[in-house]
Design an enzyme around this catalytic site. Structure first.
Site, PDB file in Angstrom:
ATOM      1  N   HIS A 148       3.658  28.741 -13.895  1.00 58.11           N
ATOM      2  CA  HIS A 148       2.488  27.888 -13.691  1.00 58.11           C
ATOM      3  C   HIS A 148       2.206  27.727 -12.203  1.00 58.11           C
ATOM      4  O   HIS A 148       3.040  28.049 -11.352  1.00 58.11           O
ATOM      5  CB  HIS A 148       2.708  26.506 -14.312  1.00 58.11           C
ATOM      6  CG  HIS A 148       2.588  26.489 -15.801  1.00 58.11           C
ATOM      7  ND1 HIS A 148       3.617  26.898 -16.625  1.00 58.11           N
ATOM      8  CD2 HIS A 148       1.570  26.119 -16.624  1.00 58.11           C
ATOM      9  CE1 HIS A 148       3.235  26.777 -17.892  1.00 58.11           C
ATOM     10  NE2 HIS A 148       2.011  26.304 -17.916  1.00 58.11           N
TER      11      HIS A 148
ATOM     12  N   LYS B 213       1.841  21.894 -10.774  1.00 58.20           N
ATOM     13  CA  LYS B 213       2.290  21.362 -12.052  1.00 58.20           C
ATOM     14  C   LYS B 213       3.558  20.546 -11.839  1.00 58.20           C
ATOM     15  O   LYS B 213       4.524  21.029 -11.237  1.00 58.20           O
ATOM     16  CB  LYS B 213       2.536  22.490 -13.059  1.00 58.20           C
ATOM     17  CG  LYS B 213       2.891  21.987 -14.462  1.00 58.20           C
ATOM     18  CD  LYS B 213       2.900  23.116 -15.473  1.00 58.20           C
ATOM     19  CE  LYS B 213       3.289  22.632 -16.862  1.00 58.20           C
ATOM     20  NZ  LYS B 213       2.364  21.582 -17.363  1.00 58.20           N
TER      21      LYS B 213
END
Length: 227
Positions: free
Chosen positions: A137, A141
């Site tokens: 990600h 995040k």
């Protein structure tokens, strides 16, 4: 729901990257009206919009998602949660206690392809000896492992290790690698833009009021009602 059949939607975290995408998706969807936007950057709190909406979509932070969900449920407003890392048991209890029958729905991932990946991985794990998950990600995040990876592992047979990667340039990606005698199987899903999550969000907004349980986890229960 408004008397004319239109669903009035509020967005918590409306000024964030996901929140902006949700607002645009709601405005583009038939039968949905963007009736409220809550975000510190907009100078609007969740409490200020609760009286104007039927459903709130929450894409905020793990440390605020639980309180937001509880506030929605206490006000008799359905909530669709896209934030991961919150206390699911607390939200389930709040949904069960809602006097007005408000429902809560949480999906670790709203991308249709990601839900299919999880379903395929669960099936494959019944036939392959071992498996591991690599989830990748963007570097903003906050939670690791991702909610998608944790949900995938919980659906699979055996102990499935998870490896997390956080780098700029990524959006949301996951590989499930399964190994057997002389072979491997890789199931991969890539979200290349935040638009990939919007059909699932809109679908959840339309269905949350009709779900049979106070709190439901996983878009597979919407796509495959018998799941």
């Amino acid at each position: 729901m408004a008397g004319d059949g239109v669903i009035r939607v509020g967005v918590a975290g409306a000024a964030g990257r996901m929140g902006l995408s949700v607002c645009a998706a709601v405005e583009a969807a038939d039968g949905l009206v963007l009736a409220g936007q809550a975000d510190p950057a907009l100078g609007a709190t969740l409490e200020q919009i609760l009286g104007d909406v039927d459903v709130v979509v929450d894409f905020t932070r793990p440390d605020t998602a639980q309180a937001n969900a509880e506030a929605c449920l206490a006000a008799g407003v359905h909530v669709v949660i896209g934030t991961s890392g919150f206390d699911q048991d607390a939200v389930a209890a709040a949904a069960a206690a809602s006097k007005d029958g408000a429902r809560a729905f949480f999906a670790p991932n709203f991308a249709i392809g990601a839900v299919l990946m999880m379903r395929f991985a669960a099936e494959a794990s019944q036939h392959m000896k071992k498996a591991e998950i690599i989830e990748l990600h963007h570097d903003q995040k906050l939670d690791a492992p991702s909610g998608t990876a944790a949900r995938t592992a919980s659906m699979m047979a055996g102990d499935v290790p998870i490896h997390s990667v956080r780098l700029p340039g990524l959006v949301a990606h996951q590989e499930v690698i399964l190994g057997g005698l002389g072979e491997t199987l890789t199931i991969r899903h890539d979200s290349l833009s935040r638009e990939s999550f919007m059909p699932g969000v809109v679908l959840a907004v339309r269905r949350v009021a009709d779900q049979s349980e106070p709190f439901v986890v996983g878009l597979e229960h919407v796509l495959f009602p018998s799941a």
